[in-house]
Design a protein around this motif. Structure first.
Motif, PDB file in Angstrom:
ATOM      1  N   ARG A 188       1.662   0.310  13.174  1.00  0.00           N
ATOM      2  CA  ARG A 188       1.100  -0.595  12.036  1.00  0.00           C
ATOM      3  C   ARG A 188      -0.329  -0.590  11.861  1.00  0.00           C
ATOM      4  O   ARG A 188      -0.948  -0.699  10.576  1.00  0.00           O
ATOM      5  CB  ARG A 188       1.847  -2.093  11.983  1.00  0.00           C
ATOM      6  N   LEU A 189      -1.175  -0.897  12.904  1.00  0.00           N
ATOM      7  CA  LEU A 189      -2.472  -0.841  12.871  1.00  0.00           C
ATOM      8  C   LEU A 189      -3.000   0.615  12.468  1.00  0.00           C
ATOM      9  O   LEU A 189      -4.038   0.723  11.869  1.00  0.00           O
ATOM     10  CB  LEU A 189      -3.120  -1.324  14.458  1.00  0.00           C
ATOM     11  N   VAL A 190      -2.321   1.709  12.901  1.00  0.00           N
ATOM     12  CA  VAL A 190      -2.873   2.869  12.416  1.00  0.00           C
ATOM     13  C   VAL A 190      -2.754   3.062  10.868  1.00  0.00           C
ATOM     14  O   VAL A 190      -3.658   3.595  10.221  1.00  0.00           O
ATOM     15  CB  VAL A 190      -2.034   4.297  13.187  1.00  0.00           C
ATOM     16  N   GLU A 191      -1.748   2.751  10.488  1.00  0.00           N
ATOM     17  CA  GLU A 191      -1.432   2.755   8.917  1.00  0.00           C
ATOM     18  C   GLU A 191      -2.432   1.884   8.371  1.00  0.00           C
ATOM     19  O   GLU A 191      -2.727   2.337   7.405  1.00  0.00           O
ATOM     20  CB  GLU A 191       0.033   2.232   8.799  1.00  0.00           C
ATOM     21  N   ARG A 192      -2.648   0.654   8.723  1.00  0.00           N
ATOM     22  CA  ARG A 192      -3.600  -0.112   7.891  1.00  0.00           C
ATOM     23  C   ARG A 192      -5.039   0.607   8.097  1.00  0.00           C
ATOM     24  O   ARG A 192      -5.812   0.417   6.990  1.00  0.00           O
ATOM     25  CB  ARG A 192      -3.747  -1.588   8.749  1.00  0.00           C
ATOM     26  N   LEU A 211      -9.299   3.612   5.170  1.00  0.00           N
ATOM     27  CA  LEU A 211     -10.222   4.662   5.135  1.00  0.00           C
ATOM     28  C   LEU A 211      -9.716   5.521   3.617  1.00  0.00           C
ATOM     29  O   LEU A 211     -10.856   5.973   2.959  1.00  0.00           O
ATOM     30  CB  LEU A 211      -9.770   5.751   6.110  1.00  0.00           C
ATOM     31  N   ALA A 212      -8.627   5.287   3.339  1.00  0.00           N
ATOM     32  CA  ALA A 212      -8.275   6.018   2.166  1.00  0.00           C
ATOM     33  C   ALA A 212      -8.991   5.170   0.701  1.00  0.00           C
ATOM     34  O   ALA A 212      -9.515   5.942   0.009  1.00  0.00           O
ATOM     35  CB  ALA A 212      -6.837   6.116   1.733  1.00  0.00           C
ATOM     36  N   VAL A 264     -12.663   6.134   0.958  1.00  0.00           N
ATOM     37  CA  VAL A 264     -12.852   7.608   0.429  1.00  0.00           C
ATOM     38  C   VAL A 264     -12.785   7.340  -1.203  1.00  0.00           C
ATOM     39  O   VAL A 264     -13.502   8.036  -1.911  1.00  0.00           O
ATOM     40  CB  VAL A 264     -11.980   8.741   0.827  1.00  0.00           C
ATOM     41  N   GLN A 265     -11.617   7.015  -1.635  1.00  0.00           N
ATOM     42  CA  GLN A 265     -11.567   6.648  -3.305  1.00  0.00           C
ATOM     43  C   GLN A 265     -12.961   6.008  -3.872  1.00  0.00           C
ATOM     44  O   GLN A 265     -13.242   6.577  -4.765  1.00  0.00           O
ATOM     45  CB  GLN A 265     -10.434   5.896  -3.490  1.00  0.00           C
ATOM     46  N   GLU A 266     -13.530   5.034  -3.158  1.00  0.00           N
ATOM     47  CA  GLU A 266     -14.627   4.540  -3.658  1.00  0.00           C
ATOM     48  C   GLU A 266     -15.871   5.297  -3.533  1.00  0.00           C
ATOM     49  O   GLU A 266     -16.523   5.254  -4.447  1.00  0.00           O
ATOM     50  CB  GLU A 266     -14.843   3.120  -2.876  1.00  0.00           C
ATOM     51  N   ALA A 267     -15.908   6.016  -2.841  1.00  0.00           N
ATOM     52  CA  ALA A 267     -17.071   6.869  -2.443  1.00  0.00           C
ATOM     53  C   ALA A 267     -17.053   8.088  -3.488  1.00  0.00           C
ATOM     54  O   ALA A 267     -17.968   8.578  -4.036  1.00  0.00           O
ATOM     55  CB  ALA A 267     -17.008   7.682  -1.028  1.00  0.00           C
TER      56      ALA A 267
END
Length: 68
Positions: free
Chosen positions: A29-33, A38-39, A42-45
């Motif tokens: 769950r932590l990895v998924e969060r 991060l996604a 990246v979208q914002e960037a």
């Protein structure tokens, strides 16, 4: 709501197999969060880049600005 200590005590009361299963579940769950955060970043960037709010830069250019 349980306190952190109460949660730890509850987990320690579980059999080893269930503790391991819980640990695995929480790690996934932590990895998924983190992956989702991060996604979003990246979208914002990409949006900022498309709108002209930022421009491409070489690592050397970035370091010059950081060290200035």
């Amino acid at each position: 709501m349980k306190t952190y200590g109460q949660v730890v005590d509850s987990i320690e009361a579980l059999p080893d197999e269930q503790q391991e299963s819980l640990l695995d579940l929480m790690q996934r769950r932590l990895v998924e969060r983190r992956r989702q955060a991060l996604a979003r970043s990246v979208q914002e960037a990409r949006k900022e880049f498309k709108s002209g709010k930022c421009r491409p830069a070489t690592p050397a250019e970035i370091m010059r600005k950081v060290l200035a």
